[in-house]
Design a protein around this motif. Structure first.
Motif, PDB file in Angstrom:
ATOM      1  N   GLY A  64     -18.696  -2.210 105.588  1.00  0.00           N
ATOM      2  CA  GLY A  64     -19.136  -0.823 105.478  1.00  0.00           C
ATOM      3  C   GLY A  64     -20.156  -0.655 104.377  1.00  0.00           C
ATOM      4  N   GLY A  65     -21.088   0.273 104.582  1.00  0.00           N
ATOM      5  CA  GLY A  65     -22.086   0.545 103.558  1.00  0.00           C
ATOM      6  C   GLY A  65     -22.582   1.973 103.653  1.00  0.00           C
ATOM      7  N   LEU A  66     -22.992   2.507 102.496  1.00  0.00           N
ATOM      8  CA  LEU A  66     -23.624   3.825 102.450  1.00  0.00           C
ATOM      9  C   LEU A  66     -25.127   3.615 102.479  1.00  0.00           C
ATOM     10  N   VAL A  67     -25.803   4.292 103.400  1.00  0.00           N
ATOM     11  CA  VAL A  67     -27.245   4.141 103.533  1.00  0.00           C
ATOM     12  C   VAL A  67     -27.879   5.525 103.383  1.00  0.00           C
ATOM     13  N   GLU A  68     -28.799   5.622 102.429  1.00  0.00           N
ATOM     14  CA  GLU A  68     -29.453   6.897 102.138  1.00  0.00           C
ATOM     15  C   GLU A  68     -30.938   6.791 102.492  1.00  0.00           C
ATOM     16  N   PHE A  69     -31.391   7.683 103.363  1.00  0.00           N
ATOM     17  CA  PHE A  69     -32.772   7.667 103.861  1.00  0.00           C
ATOM     18  C   PHE A  69     -33.527   8.873 103.297  1.00  0.00           C
ATOM     19  N   ALA A  70     -34.693   8.632 102.700  1.00  0.00           N
ATOM     20  CA  ALA A  70     -35.583   9.735 102.310  1.00  0.00           C
ATOM     21  C   ALA A  70     -36.202  10.320 103.575  1.00  0.00           C
ATOM     22  N   PRO A  71     -36.729  11.551 103.510  1.00  0.00           N
ATOM     23  CA  PRO A  71     -37.380  12.123 104.700  1.00  0.00           C
ATOM     24  C   PRO A  71     -38.394  11.147 105.296  1.00  0.00           C
ATOM     25  N   GLY A  72     -38.342  10.985 106.610  1.00  0.00           N
ATOM     26  CA  GLY A  72     -39.265  10.081 107.299  1.00  0.00           C
ATOM     27  C   GLY A  72     -38.806   8.638 107.351  1.00  0.00           C
ATOM     28  N   ALA A  73     -37.801   8.273 106.558  1.00  0.00           N
ATOM     29  CA  ALA A  73     -37.336   6.880 106.540  1.00  0.00           C
ATOM     30  C   ALA A  73     -36.382   6.623 107.695  1.00  0.00           C
ATOM     31  N   ARG A  74     -36.418   5.411 108.201  1.00  0.00           N
ATOM     32  CA  ARG A  74     -35.537   5.028 109.319  1.00  0.00           C
ATOM     33  C   ARG A  74     -35.392   3.516 109.375  1.00  0.00           C
ATOM     34  N   LEU A  92     -29.860  15.782 107.192  1.00  0.00           N
ATOM     35  CA  LEU A  92     -30.186  15.925 108.607  1.00  0.00           C
ATOM     36  C   LEU A  92     -30.905  14.668 109.055  1.00  0.00           C
ATOM     37  N   GLY A  93     -30.444  14.090 110.156  1.00  0.00           N
ATOM     38  CA  GLY A  93     -31.050  12.836 110.600  1.00  0.00           C
ATOM     39  C   GLY A  93     -31.260  12.802 112.085  1.00  0.00           C
ATOM     40  N   TRP A  94     -31.879  11.713 112.495  1.00  0.00           N
ATOM     41  CA  TRP A  94     -32.135  11.464 113.908  1.00  0.00           C
ATOM     42  C   TRP A  94     -31.607  10.081 114.264  1.00  0.00           C
ATOM     43  N   VAL A  95     -31.041   9.945 115.452  1.00  0.00           N
ATOM     44  CA  VAL A  95     -30.656   8.636 115.988  1.00  0.00           C
ATOM     45  C   VAL A  95     -31.133   8.579 117.433  1.00  0.00           C
ATOM     46  N   GLN A  96     -31.410   7.372 117.891  1.00  0.00           N
ATOM     47  CA  GLN A  96     -31.888   7.239 119.270  1.00  0.00           C
ATOM     48  C   GLN A  96     -31.581   5.841 119.789  1.00  0.00           C
ATOM     49  N   GLU A  97     -31.070   5.776 120.998  1.00  0.00           N
ATOM     50  CA  GLU A  97     -30.995   4.484 121.679  1.00  0.00           C
ATOM     51  C   GLU A  97     -32.166   4.379 122.639  1.00  0.00           C
ATOM     52  N   GLU A  98     -32.553   3.157 122.924  1.00  0.00           N
ATOM     53  CA  GLU A  98     -33.722   2.948 123.772  1.00  0.00           C
ATOM     54  C   GLU A  98     -33.528   3.626 125.125  1.00  0.00           C
ATOM     55  N   VAL A 117     -26.693  -2.440 122.211  1.00  0.00           N
ATOM     56  CA  VAL A 117     -27.557  -1.332 122.623  1.00  0.00           C
ATOM     57  C   VAL A 117     -28.647  -1.168 121.566  1.00  0.00           C
ATOM     58  N   ARG A 118     -29.885  -1.306 122.016  1.00  0.00           N
ATOM     59  CA  ARG A 118     -31.025  -1.230 121.105  1.00  0.00           C
ATOM     60  C   ARG A 118     -31.187   0.212 120.623  1.00  0.00           C
ATOM     61  N   HIS A 119     -31.314   0.405 119.302  1.00  0.00           N
ATOM     62  CA  HIS A 119     -31.355   1.760 118.753  1.00  0.00           C
ATOM     63  C   HIS A 119     -31.970   1.775 117.354  1.00  0.00           C
ATOM     64  N   TRP A 120     -32.157   2.988 116.844  1.00  0.00           N
ATOM     65  CA  TRP A 120     -32.529   3.165 115.435  1.00  0.00           C
ATOM     66  C   TRP A 120     -31.829   4.407 114.915  1.00  0.00           C
ATOM     67  N   HIS A 121     -31.773   4.536 113.574  1.00  0.00           N
ATOM     68  CA  HIS A 121     -31.234   5.736 112.938  1.00  0.00           C
ATOM     69  C   HIS A 121     -31.953   5.981 111.634  1.00  0.00           C
ATOM     70  N   GLY A 122     -32.052   7.254 111.246  1.00  0.00           N
ATOM     71  CA  GLY A 122     -32.734   7.554 110.002  1.00  0.00           C
ATOM     72  C   GLY A 122     -32.716   9.032 109.694  1.00  0.00           C
ATOM     73  N   ALA A 123     -33.484   9.374 108.643  1.00  0.00           N
ATOM     74  CA  ALA A 123     -33.640  10.780 108.280  1.00  0.00           C
ATOM     75  C   ALA A 123     -34.520  11.477 109.308  1.00  0.00           C
ATOM     76  N   SER A 124     -34.511  12.804 109.283  1.00  0.00           N
ATOM     77  CA  SER A 124     -35.512  13.544 110.042  1.00  0.00           C
ATOM     78  C   SER A 124     -36.829  13.479 109.270  1.00  0.00           C
ATOM     79  N   ALA A 125     -37.882  13.986 109.867  1.00  0.00           N
ATOM     80  CA  ALA A 125     -39.200  13.935 109.216  1.00  0.00           C
ATOM     81  C   ALA A 125     -39.247  14.806 107.972  1.00  0.00           C
ATOM     82  N   THR A 126     -38.368  15.805 107.901  1.00  0.00           N
ATOM     83  CA  THR A 126     -38.468  16.789 106.813  1.00  0.00           C
ATOM     84  C   THR A 126     -37.288  16.791 105.858  1.00  0.00           C
ATOM     85  N   ASN A 127     -36.196  16.102 106.214  1.00  0.00           N
ATOM     86  CA  ASN A 127     -34.989  16.137 105.381  1.00  0.00           C
ATOM     87  C   ASN A 127     -34.403  14.745 105.205  1.00  0.00           C
ATOM     88  N   SER A 128     -33.772  14.517 104.080  1.00  0.00           N
ATOM     89  CA  SER A 128     -33.072  13.253 103.848  1.00  0.00           C
ATOM     90  C   SER A 128     -31.781  13.223 104.675  1.00  0.00           C
TER      91      SER A 128
END
Ligand code: MN
Length: 156
Positions: A64-74, A92-98, A117-128
């Motif tokens: 397990g790990g805590l991951v902190e994303f700045a706005p725009g980071a993914r 607020l973040g975004w996640v997406q599978e292919e 399942v191919r995917h990514w996760h991260g912050a939204s463009a405007t919020n961490s």
């Protein structure tokens, strides 16, 4: 804290599984595990901080790990051979599978990716955004990093 540990220990004794090599309740205190910058560009785009929480062990094959994303980071695109659970803890973040829709996530949301399942996760463009990632191991690994998520895909 002492009371919490005592209660946890009592619960262990009541239901003590015999297969665990770890026989004592442990505390890994905040501050004992150093936060590190996420590896750019191999693993992440933008500013990301990773704080390890627990490693895979006899107790659990997941780390397990805590991951902190700045706005725009993914993350970059990636897969987990045994899947992954994300618990969103702030922001607020975004996640997406292919091939899927981009999903908006916020604190308290829980996301589970099936194996491979191919995917990514991260912050939204405007919020961490911050999440705890719980990732089981299969075949000696828990992730395969692929290529970066382009701005066009990220903002799509
Ligand atoms: Mn993932």
């Amino acid at each position: 804290m002492k009371r919490v540990l005592t209660t946890a220990l009592s619960l262990m004794l009541i239901s003590a599984p015999t297969a665990f090599a770890q026989e004592q309740t442990t505390l890994s205190a905040n501050g004992e595990r150093e936060s590190v910058a996420g590896v750019v560009p191999d693993n992440f785009t933008g500013t990301v901080t990773v704080t390890p929480l627990f490693a895979a062990s006899d107790l659990s094959n997941a780390g397990g790990g805590l991951v902190e994303f700045a706005p725009g980071a993914r993350t970059v695109w990636h897969i987990h051979p045994a899947g992954q659970t994300l618990i969103i803890t702030s922001g607020l973040g975004w996640v997406q599978e292919e091939g899927g829709e981009r999903i908006h996530v916020k604190a308290g949301d829980v996301v589970q990716f099936p194996p491979n399942v191919r995917h990514w996760h991260g912050a939204s463009a405007t919020n961490s955004m911050a999440h705890i990632a719980i990732t089981p191991t299969a075949g000696g690994t828990n992730v395969e990093w692929l290529e970066p998520v382009t701005d066009a895909d990220y903002l799509n």
